[in-house]
Design a protein around this motif. Structure first.
Motif, PDB file in Angstrom:
ATOM      1  N   CYS A   1       0.823  -1.223   0.000  1.00 42.31           N
ATOM      2  CA  CYS A   1       0.000   0.000   0.000  1.00 42.31           C
ATOM      3  C   CYS A   1       0.850   1.263   0.000  1.00 42.31           C
ATOM      4  CB  CYS A   1      -0.963  -0.014   1.185  1.00 42.31           C
ATOM      5  SG  CYS A   1      -0.172   0.331   2.781  1.00 42.31           S
ATOM      6  N   GLY A   2       2.076   1.151   0.560  1.00 46.29           N
ATOM      7  CA  GLY A   2       2.941   2.330   0.623  1.00 46.29           C
ATOM      8  C   GLY A   2       2.630   3.255   1.790  1.00 46.29           C
ATOM      9  N   GLU A   3       1.612   2.943   2.582  1.00 47.86           N
ATOM     10  CA  GLU A   3       1.174   3.884   3.622  1.00 47.86           C
ATOM     11  C   GLU A   3       1.079   3.315   5.027  1.00 47.86           C
ATOM     12  OE1 GLU A   3      -2.528   5.189   1.996  1.00 47.86           O
ATOM     13  OE2 GLU A   3      -1.541   6.373   0.430  1.00 47.86           O
ATOM     14  N   CYS A   4       1.026   1.998   5.160  1.00 49.80           N
ATOM     15  CA  CYS A   4       0.826   1.406   6.488  1.00 49.80           C
ATOM     16  C   CYS A   4       2.124   1.509   7.307  1.00 49.80           C
ATOM     17  CB  CYS A   4       0.384  -0.053   6.361  1.00 49.80           C
ATOM     18  SG  CYS A   4       1.692  -1.158   5.779  1.00 49.80           S
TER      19      CYS A   4
ATOM     20  N   CYS B   1       5.003  -0.359   5.523  1.00 48.88           N
ATOM     21  CA  CYS B   1       5.470   0.311   4.293  1.00 48.88           C
ATOM     22  C   CYS B   1       6.261   1.571   4.650  1.00 48.88           C
ATOM     23  CB  CYS B   1       4.288   0.664   3.394  1.00 48.88           C
ATOM     24  SG  CYS B   1       3.633  -0.759   2.502  1.00 48.88           S
TER      25      CYS B   1
ATOM     26  N   CYS C   1       3.699  -5.540   4.234  1.00 46.85           N
ATOM     27  CA  CYS C   1       2.589  -4.581   4.171  1.00 46.85           C
ATOM     28  C   CYS C   1       1.301  -5.204   4.723  1.00 46.85           C
ATOM     29  CB  CYS C   1       2.369  -4.160   2.716  1.00 46.85           C
ATOM     30  SG  CYS C   1       0.889  -3.158   2.477  1.00 46.85           S
ATOM     31  N   ASP C   2       0.584  -4.415   5.524  1.00 46.31           N
ATOM     32  CA  ASP C   2      -0.692  -4.898   6.079  1.00 46.31           C
ATOM     33  C   ASP C   2      -1.726  -5.180   4.990  1.00 46.31           C
ATOM     34  OD1 ASP C   2      -0.120  -5.009   8.776  1.00 46.31           O
ATOM     35  OD2 ASP C   2      -0.572  -2.885   9.103  1.00 46.31           O
TER      36      ASP C   2
HETATM   37 ZN   LIG Z   1       1.510  -1.148   3.416  1.00 46.78          ZN
END
Ligand SMILES: [Zn+2]
Ligand SMILES: [Zn+2]
Length: 344
Positions: free
Chosen positions: A89-92, A95, A103-104
């Motif tokens: 996701c790039g955001e969790c 990440c 990644c979640d």
């Molecule tokens: Zn992630």
């Protein structure tokens, strides 16, 4: 479009399935020009990984972008691209730490519902979520065969090497010379390892390791422990990469590695096994495990593939058409191939 689908353990089929469509603004659709058949596909083929009937297989791919969502920035229609075997996701939390492999919301192409229900790449078209993170443009002049290694197998070999701290002057042992093991051999040499002891039982694979610059050692006809000592003034090697995923390999890895060295369990472990904790503790070994963080390594691996420091070309033993996929799986299952590249 045509795609390779899982039917039942031991049976894959080439079928017509609906074309993928853009479903979110961060996605891209890729027309696949080459896809790989991999050891993890074989786990599914054998029924060891739960998979729905009719699910599209494959997670190694090179192709051309034919559609992009409004938020995609780094690739555009017409770009020749390769991608990682998984998305993140790039955001969790993970990440943000750069642990994209944990990644979640991570999903793996071609692994069914259990790993995110992401249709696979052994197909004419592929929908790629979070395209900015998942995809890279193929560097000028790089062949499909070479590029598709960046998204999985070479990324995994490279991960094993850098995560164990191997660098200039290191001594290394690699156990198991399948595609990942041979890529680990190459990566170790590329980052400056002084000696790489490469252990297997298959003569052709040992010869390939020798050609790559390693010291081949037959697991049973020769003595891996003696070889590890010889290259390290009797200490044992700085790091050992278990690219097998078997308790015997892990036990041997712990024995070949010097005190305060590092063992990487890169081969897949999914069950409880016994390890000799006494050896690990007394030697103060560090144990690294888990999936490779292939997304994180995409750029450095592509750079080294571009310069020729890494060259997986000798590992591509078969080219077949997508329609020959059932035969390709049988060939791979009989261990007659290192890497099979399928072309639609
Ligand atoms: Zn992630
Ligand atoms: Zn793979």
């Amino acid at each position: 479009m045509r795609a390779v689908t899982f039917q039942a353990p031991g049976e894959v089929r080439v079928e017509d399935v609906p074309d993928p469509e853009l479903t979110s603004a961060d996605e891209a659709i890729v027309r696949v020009e080459a896809s790989g058949v991999c050891g993890s596909d074989l786990h599914i083929f054998h029924g060891r990984v739960a998979m729905e009937e009719g699910f599209v297989l494959g997670h190694e791919y090179v192709g051309t972008v034919v559609a992009t969502g409004a938020e995609v920035r780094t690739v555009a229609d017409g770009d020749r691209v390769l991608g990682a075997y998984c998305t993140a996701c790039g955001e969790c939390f993970f990440c943000r730490r750069g642990d994209f492999h944990k990644c979640d919301h991570g999903r793996v192409f071609g692994h069914g519902r259990t790993l995110g229900a992401l249709a696979g790449a052994q197909a004419e078209l592929l929908a790629v979520p979070n395209a900015d993170l998942t995809l890279r443009r193929v560097p000028e002049g790089m062949s499909d065969d070479v590029a598709l290694f960046a998204g999985d197998v070479m990324g995994t070999g490279y991960h094993a090497v850098v995560e164990t701290g191997v660098g200039e002057g290191s001594t290394v042992a690699v156990l198991g010379l399948g595609p990942v093991g041979l890529c680990a051999v190459q990566a170790a040499i590329a980052v400056g390892a002084e000696s790489v002891v490469a252990v297997d039982t298959v003569d052709e694979r040992l010869e390939l390791a020798r050609a790559l610059g390693a010291r081949p050692v037959h697991l049973t006809d020769q003595d891996p422990r003696a070889a590890a000592k010889e290259v390290s003034d009797g200490r044992g090697v700085d790091a050992t990469i278990d690219a097998v995923g078997h308790p015997d390999a892990l036990a041997l890895a712990c024995r070949l590695t010097r005190k305060a060295g590092t063992v990487s369990a890169t081969g897949v472990y999914a069950e409880r096994i016994e390890v000799h904790m006494g050896i690990i503790w007394i030697k103060a070994l560090t144990l690294k495990t888990g999936h490779a963080n292939v997304i994180k390594h995409l750029d450095p691996v592509l750079e080294r593939l571009s310069s020729g420091a890494l060259d997986p070309t000798p590992l591509v033993t078969h080219h077949m058409s997508l329609d020959q996929a059932p035969e390709a799986y049988d060939v791979y299952d009989r261990r007659e191939a290192l890497k099979i590249v399928l072309r639609p």
